[in-house]
Motif scaffolding. Structure first.
Motif, PDB file in Angstrom:
ATOM      1  N   THR A  84      31.540  24.445  39.042  1.00 32.73           N
ATOM      2  CA  THR A  84      31.473  23.655  40.270  1.00 32.73           C
ATOM      3  C   THR A  84      31.962  22.246  39.999  1.00 32.73           C
ATOM      4  OG1 THR A  84      30.052  23.043  42.110  1.00 32.73           O
ATOM      5  CG2 THR A  84      29.108  22.795  39.944  1.00 32.73           C
TER       6      THR A  84
ATOM      7  N   SER B  30      28.231  26.712  53.795  1.00 36.35           N
ATOM      8  CA  SER B  30      29.063  26.128  52.729  1.00 36.35           C
ATOM      9  C   SER B  30      29.678  24.811  53.164  1.00 36.35           C
ATOM     10  CB  SER B  30      30.207  27.036  52.242  1.00 36.35           C
ATOM     11  OG  SER B  30      29.717  28.220  51.720  1.00 36.35           O
ATOM     12  N   ALA B  31      29.716  24.573  54.460  1.00 38.13           N
ATOM     13  CA  ALA B  31      30.195  23.297  55.002  1.00 38.13           C
ATOM     14  C   ALA B  31      29.613  23.188  56.398  1.00 38.13           C
ATOM     15  CB  ALA B  31      31.721  23.283  55.041  1.00 38.13           C
ATOM     16  N   ALA B  32      29.634  21.985  56.946  1.00 36.25           N
ATOM     17  CA  ALA B  32      29.043  21.774  58.270  1.00 36.25           C
ATOM     18  C   ALA B  32      29.771  22.591  59.324  1.00 36.25           C
ATOM     19  CB  ALA B  32      29.119  20.294  58.614  1.00 36.25           C
TER      20      ALA B  32
ATOM     21  N   GLU C  90      23.202  28.979  61.046  1.00 34.81           N
ATOM     22  CA  GLU C  90      23.728  28.077  60.017  1.00 34.81           C
ATOM     23  C   GLU C  90      22.664  27.821  58.963  1.00 34.81           C
ATOM     24  OE1 GLU C  90      25.431  24.301  61.205  1.00 34.81           O
ATOM     25  OE2 GLU C  90      26.092  23.909  59.142  1.00 34.81           O
ATOM     26  N   ARG C  91      23.118  27.820  57.723  1.00 31.91           N
ATOM     27  CA  ARG C  91      22.192  27.569  56.605  1.00 31.91           C
ATOM     28  C   ARG C  91      22.843  26.596  55.621  1.00 31.91           C
ATOM     29  NH1 ARG C  91      25.429  28.012  52.718  1.00 31.91           N
ATOM     30  NH2 ARG C  91      26.607  29.902  52.470  1.00 31.91           N
TER      31      ARG C  91
ATOM     32  N   GLY D 257      23.209  25.439  51.460  1.00 33.36           N
ATOM     33  CA  GLY D 257      22.984  25.843  50.069  1.00 33.36           C
ATOM     34  C   GLY D 257      23.886  25.092  49.131  1.00 33.36           C
ATOM     35  N   MET D 258      23.850  25.512  47.868  1.00 32.09           N
ATOM     36  CA  MET D 258      24.635  24.825  46.840  1.00 32.09           C
ATOM     37  C   MET D 258      24.683  25.719  45.600  1.00 32.09           C
ATOM     38  SD  MET D 258      23.780  20.984  45.572  1.00 32.09           S
ATOM     39  CE  MET D 258      24.970  20.001  44.696  1.00 32.09           C
ATOM     40  N   THR D 259      25.742  25.603  44.825  1.00 30.42           N
ATOM     41  CA  THR D 259      25.886  26.417  43.621  1.00 30.42           C
ATOM     42  C   THR D 259      24.637  26.356  42.747  1.00 30.42           C
ATOM     43  OG1 THR D 259      28.238  25.914  43.671  1.00 30.42           O
ATOM     44  CG2 THR D 259      27.377  26.760  41.603  1.00 30.42           C
TER      45      THR D 259
ATOM     46  N   VAL E 181      20.542  22.753  60.174  1.00 33.10           N
ATOM     47  CA  VAL E 181      20.485  23.862  59.214  1.00 33.10           C
ATOM     48  C   VAL E 181      19.102  24.508  59.165  1.00 33.10           C
ATOM     49  CG1 VAL E 181      22.438  23.112  57.816  1.00 33.10           C
ATOM     50  CG2 VAL E 181      20.135  22.255  57.277  1.00 33.10           C
TER      51      VAL E 181
ATOM     52  N   ASP F  27      23.158  15.375  48.665  1.00 35.17           N
ATOM     53  CA  ASP F  27      23.376  15.502  50.118  1.00 35.17           C
ATOM     54  C   ASP F  27      22.308  14.705  50.851  1.00 35.17           C
ATOM     55  OD1 ASP F  27      25.571  17.400  50.363  1.00 35.17           O
ATOM     56  OD2 ASP F  27      24.194  18.826  49.428  1.00 35.17           O
TER      57      ASP F  27
ATOM     58  N   ARG G  61      27.463  13.499  52.203  1.00 37.43           N
ATOM     59  CA  ARG G  61      27.214  13.383  50.768  1.00 37.43           C
ATOM     60  C   ARG G  61      26.921  11.930  50.394  1.00 37.43           C
ATOM     61  NH1 ARG G  61      26.882  17.659  47.655  1.00 37.43           N
ATOM     62  NH2 ARG G  61      27.293  16.153  46.018  1.00 37.43           N
TER      63      ARG G  61
ATOM     64  N   LYS H  63      34.921  18.478  50.795  1.00 42.37           N
ATOM     65  CA  LYS H  63      34.649  19.887  51.100  1.00 42.37           C
ATOM     66  C   LYS H  63      35.776  20.405  51.960  1.00 42.37           C
ATOM     67  CE  LYS H  63      31.303  22.461  49.704  1.00 42.37           C
ATOM     68  NZ  LYS H  63      30.938  23.869  49.702  1.00 42.37           N
TER      69      LYS H  63
ATOM     70  N   LYS I 162      34.176  22.934  47.249  1.00 46.40           N
ATOM     71  CA  LYS I 162      33.821  21.572  46.866  1.00 46.40           C
ATOM     72  C   LYS I 162      34.832  21.073  45.836  1.00 46.40           C
ATOM     73  CE  LYS I 162      29.931  20.027  44.498  1.00 46.40           C
ATOM     74  NZ  LYS I 162      28.476  19.999  44.393  1.00 46.40           N
TER      75      LYS I 162
HETATM   76  P1  AMP Z   1      29.034  23.968  46.283  1.00 46.29           P
HETATM   77  O1  AMP Z   1      28.664  22.949  45.285  1.00 46.29           O
HETATM   78  O2  AMP Z   1      30.463  24.385  46.263  1.00 46.29           O
HETATM   79  O3  AMP Z   1      28.111  25.096  46.166  1.00 46.29           O
HETATM   80  O4  AMP Z   1      28.832  23.319  47.698  1.00 46.29           O
HETATM   81  C1  AMP Z   1      27.561  22.928  48.118  1.00 46.29           C
HETATM   82  C2  AMP Z   1      27.693  21.824  49.088  1.00 46.29           C
HETATM   83  O5  AMP Z   1      28.224  22.314  50.313  1.00 46.29           O
HETATM   84  C3  AMP Z   1      26.390  21.210  49.451  1.00 46.29           C
HETATM   85  O6  AMP Z   1      25.966  20.286  48.480  1.00 46.29           O
HETATM   86  C4  AMP Z   1      26.718  20.572  50.801  1.00 46.29           C
HETATM   87  O7  AMP Z   1      27.359  19.338  50.618  1.00 46.29           O
HETATM   88  C5  AMP Z   1      27.710  21.548  51.389  1.00 46.29           C
HETATM   89  N1  AMP Z   1      27.085  22.453  52.361  1.00 46.29           N
HETATM   90  C6  AMP Z   1      26.642  23.717  52.197  1.00 46.29           C
HETATM   91  N2  AMP Z   1      26.167  24.214  53.354  1.00 46.29           N
HETATM   92  C7  AMP Z   1      26.304  23.240  54.285  1.00 46.29           C
HETATM   93  C8  AMP Z   1      26.007  23.121  55.675  1.00 46.29           C
HETATM   94  N3  AMP Z   1      25.498  24.132  56.369  1.00 46.29           N
HETATM   95  N4  AMP Z   1      26.272  21.948  56.285  1.00 46.29           N
HETATM   96  C9  AMP Z   1      26.824  20.914  55.610  1.00 46.29           C
HETATM   97  N5  AMP Z   1      27.128  20.971  54.304  1.00 46.29           N
HETATM   98  C10 AMP Z   1      26.879  22.109  53.647  1.00 46.29           C
END
Ligand code: AMP
Ligand code: MLC
Length: 497
Positions: free
Chosen positions: A150, A274-276, A295-296, A298-300, A319, A378, A392, A399, A404
C-alpha cells in the motif's frame, strides 16, 4: 486439525465455488487442488515457516489455489498487481524478500530477468500440483498470512502484514453485517492485490460458501448482461465502476438499459467503497436501478471498519457506524477522544481486524499506532449518529479509481527525468476517477518536453493509473534573482485543458 478455517472448502462439497470463463468449479474440487498445490510447495518440508511466496495472477482458479495453498503450507501470500510496472515489481519482491514467484507461463518471459537478478524461483501452478497430498502443518491463527502493498505518504509502498486471525476477523464481521449466505453469487472484477477484492468479495464469498464469477478484468458489457440475466445477488465496486456502469447504460437503447437496471434491482445488495461515493452518484444509481447503495469505509491495514446498515437507513454521503468487533475513535489534535457530534477528528481503530505490522519497517509500524490505536490518516465527523469521511490528513495521498497513490512516489520517479527541474504531483478532482493524477512541471531550460513523451517515459516505471493524466508545464515561468522559479499560479495551469 482442519487445515483451513473456510468451512465450505472441504472434500465432497459439490456446490459451486468459482466460475472461470464459463467453467464451474466446486468447493470439493477446489479444496483438493489447494491441498495438492500446498503439498507441491512443501516438497520435503513440513512447514514453510512464513517464507514469502508471491503470485502474479489475475482473478482465476490458479489465483485462489495459490492464495490458499500458500496459507495451508505455512507461508505468507504476497499477491502482486498484474498491472504493475517492472520497477514496482522489483520493489515489492525485494522488500518482501520473496523466494518463489508463481505466474502463468505466458508471463514468464516478462518476469524472468527480474527473478534471476533477485534470486527468485519462477514457477507455474501446474508444476506444483503434487500427486500425493502431504500432511499439512497446523497453523496458529496469530501467524503471518498475507502481505499487501500500500502507498503511504512516504516514497515507496509498504508491505502490510495481516495474520490468519486478522483475516478471519475482517471476513466474519462482514458475513454477519451484510447477511452473506451460501445462496449468494457475486462477480469479481476488482484487482486482487487489495483488500476490497481479496477480503470483501473473494474471501467473504468463499467463507460463506457462495459462488464467485471471476472476471480477468472489469468489463461493463459482460457485467450488464449477466446482471440482466439474474446471475448475481450481490455486487461490490468502487465509485468509478458505478460511474462507468452508468455511462455504459446511458449509451444503450432505453429498453435495454431498463432490462439491465431491473437485473441490478433484483439483487439483494450493492456496496460502494474504497473512495467517497458522491451523493449525485448515489442518487443516479438509485434512479437507474432502484438500488440504495450501501457505502462503507475501510483500509488495507484494517479491512472494513465503518458501514451503513444492511437493514435500516443507508444515508448518502455517510459511511454509517462501526462494524461489530471494530472499535472506532475520533481523535482531536491533542490526541484526546472526541465525544460530541459535529466535531471532526482523525479516525483511530482498534480490534482483531487491525494488521500486525509493516513488513521490515518497525519505525513505520510504531509511528502508525498511538496507545494501541491505529491512526488511519482519515478525518471524519459524526452527524446524527452516522460517520462522514471528510478527507485525508495528508495531501500527498491521491485516491484515483479506488487506488491509493503516493504523490511523492510519482514525483520521485518523474524527477529522474533529465528534462525536469521541479515538479509537484497533486490530486485533481475528476468526475470519473474521483481524483486524477496531476503534475505541474517546470522543465529545465533548453529542454523540449511534451506530455506524450513524458507519459511514454513513465512506462515500465509506474503503473498506468499512476501516470499523470494532466501534465501541464511551461518553460516560461519567471525566475527570481536567485535563479529559482517563482511559484506558478496552479489554478490557471490546471484549468488550461
Ligand atoms: P487503501 O489504503 O488503498 O486501502 O485505501 C484506504 C483509504 O481509502 C482510506 O484510508 C480512505 O481514505 C479511503 N476510503 C475507503 N473507503 C472510503 C469511503 N467510503 N469514503 C471515503 N474514503 C474512503
Ligand atoms: C486507468 N486510467 C486512468 C486511471 N486508471 N485514467 C485516469 N485515472 C486513473 N486512475 C486510464 C487508462 O490509462 C486507460 O487510458 C483507460 O483509463 C482505461 O484503463 P483501464 O485500466 O482499462 O481502466 P478500467 O479497466 O476501466 O479500470 C478502471 C477500474 C480500475 C475502475 C476498473 O481502476 C479498478 O479496478 N479500480 C479498483 C481499485 C481497487 O479495487 N481499489 C481498492 C483498494 S482497497 P487509455 O488512454 O490507455 O485508454 C481499499 C480499501 C477499501 O481501498 O476501503 O476498499
Amino acid at each position: 486439525m482442519h487445515p483451513t478455517p473456510f468451512p465450505h472448502l472441504r472434500e465432497g462439497n459439490s456446490r459451486i465455488a468459482l466460475v472461470e470463463q464459463g467453467r464451474a468449479i466446486g468447493y470439493g474440487e477446489l479444496n483438493g487442488r489447494i491441498d495438492r498445490f500446498a503439498s507441491g510447495l512443501l516438497g520435503t518440508r513440513q512447514d514453510l515457516e512464513e517464507e514469502r511466496i508471491a503470485f502474479f495472477l489475475p482473478a482465476s482458479l490458479d489465483y485462489v489455489t495459490v492464495m490458499h495453498g500458500v496459507w495451508r503450507a505455512g507461508a505468507i501470500s504476497v499477491p502482486l498487481n498484474v498491472a504493475s510496472a517492472l520497477a514496482e515489481l522489483d520493489h515489492y519482491l525485494s522488500c518482501a524478500r520473496v523466494t518463489r514467484l508463481v505466474a502463468s507461463a505466458e508471463n514468464h518471459p516478462l518476469l524472468r530477468d527480474l527473478c534471476d537478478r533477485l534470486g527468485i524461483e519462477l514457477l507455474e501452478v501446474s508444476g506444483l500440483l503434487a500427486d500425493e497430498i502431504a500432511p499439512l502443518p497446523a497453523i496458529a491463527p496469530e501467524r503471518r498470512a498475507m502481505m499487501v502493498f500500500t502507498s503511504g505518504t512516504t516514497n515507496k509502498p509498504k508491505g502490510v502484514v495481516t495474520t490468519h486471525a486478522n483475516i478471519a476477523a475482517q471476513i466474519t464481521t462482514l458475513l454477519d453485517a451484510w447477511a452473506w449466505s451460501e445462496d449468494d453469487a457475486i462477480p469479481l472484477f476488482l484487482p486482487l492485490h487489495h483488500v476490497h477484492g481479496i477480503i470483501n468479495v473473494l474471501s467473504c464469498a468463499l467463507w460463506a460458501g457462495a459462488k464467485v464469477d471471476l472476471f480477468p478484468k472489469f468489463d461493463a458489457g459482460r457485467i450488464a448482461a449477466e446482471a440482466a440475466a439474474g446471475a448475481y445477488s450481490v455486487f461490490m465496486a468502487v465509485p468509478t465502476i458505478y460511474v462507468k456502469m452508468l455511462q455504459y447504460l446511458d449509451g444503450l437503447e432505453p429498453a435495454e438499459a431498463r432490462r439491465i437496471g431491473d437485473g441490478f434491482e433484483a439483487m439483494r445488495l450493492n456496496v460502494s467503497g474504497s473512495a467517497a461515493c458522491p451523493v449525485p452518484l448515489f442518487e443516479q444509481w438509485k434512479a437507474r436501478t432502484g438500488q440504495v447503495l450501501l457505502e462503507r469505509y475501510g483500509m488495507t491495514e484494517i479491512g472494513m471498519a465503518i458501514s451503513n446498515p444492511y437493514h435500516g437507513e443507508r444515508r448518502a454521503g455517510y459511511v454509517g457506524q462501526p462494524l461489530p468487533g471494530v472499535q472506532v475513535m475520533l481523535a482531536g489534535e491533542d490526541g484526546a477522544a472526541i465525544t460530541e457530534e459535529g466535531v471532526p477528528g482523525e479516525i483511530h481503530i482498534k480490534g482483531a481486524n487491525v494488521f500486525l505490522e509493516y513488513w521490515d519497517n518497525p519505525k513505520a509500524t510504531q509511528e502508525s499506532f498511538v496507545d494501541g490505536w491505529f491512526r488511519t490518516g482519515d478525518m471524519a465527523v459524526v452527524e446524527n449518529g452516522y460517520y462522514r469521511i471528510m478527507g485525508r490528513t495528508s495531501i500527498d495521498i491521491i485516491k484515483s479509481g479506488g487506488y491509493k497513490l503516493s504523490a511523492l512516489e510519482i514525483e520521485g520517479v518523474l524527477l529522474d527525468h533529465p528534462g525536469i527541474a521541479e515538479i509537484a504531483v497533486i490530486g485533481v478532482a475528476d468526475d470519473v476517477w474521483g481524483e486524477a493524477v496531476g503534475a505541474v512541471i517546470v522543465a529545465r531550460e533548453g529542454t523540449d518536453l511534451t506530455p506524450e513523451a513524458l507519459k511514454e517515459w513513465c512506462e515500465g516505471k509506474l503503473s498506468a493509473y499512476k501516470i499523470p493524466k494532466r501534465i501541464r508545464f511551461t518553460q516560461a515561468l519567471p525566475r527570481n534573482a536567485m535563479g529559482k522559479v517563482t511559484k506558478p499560479d496552479l489554478k490557471p495551469l490546471l484549468l488550461a485543458g
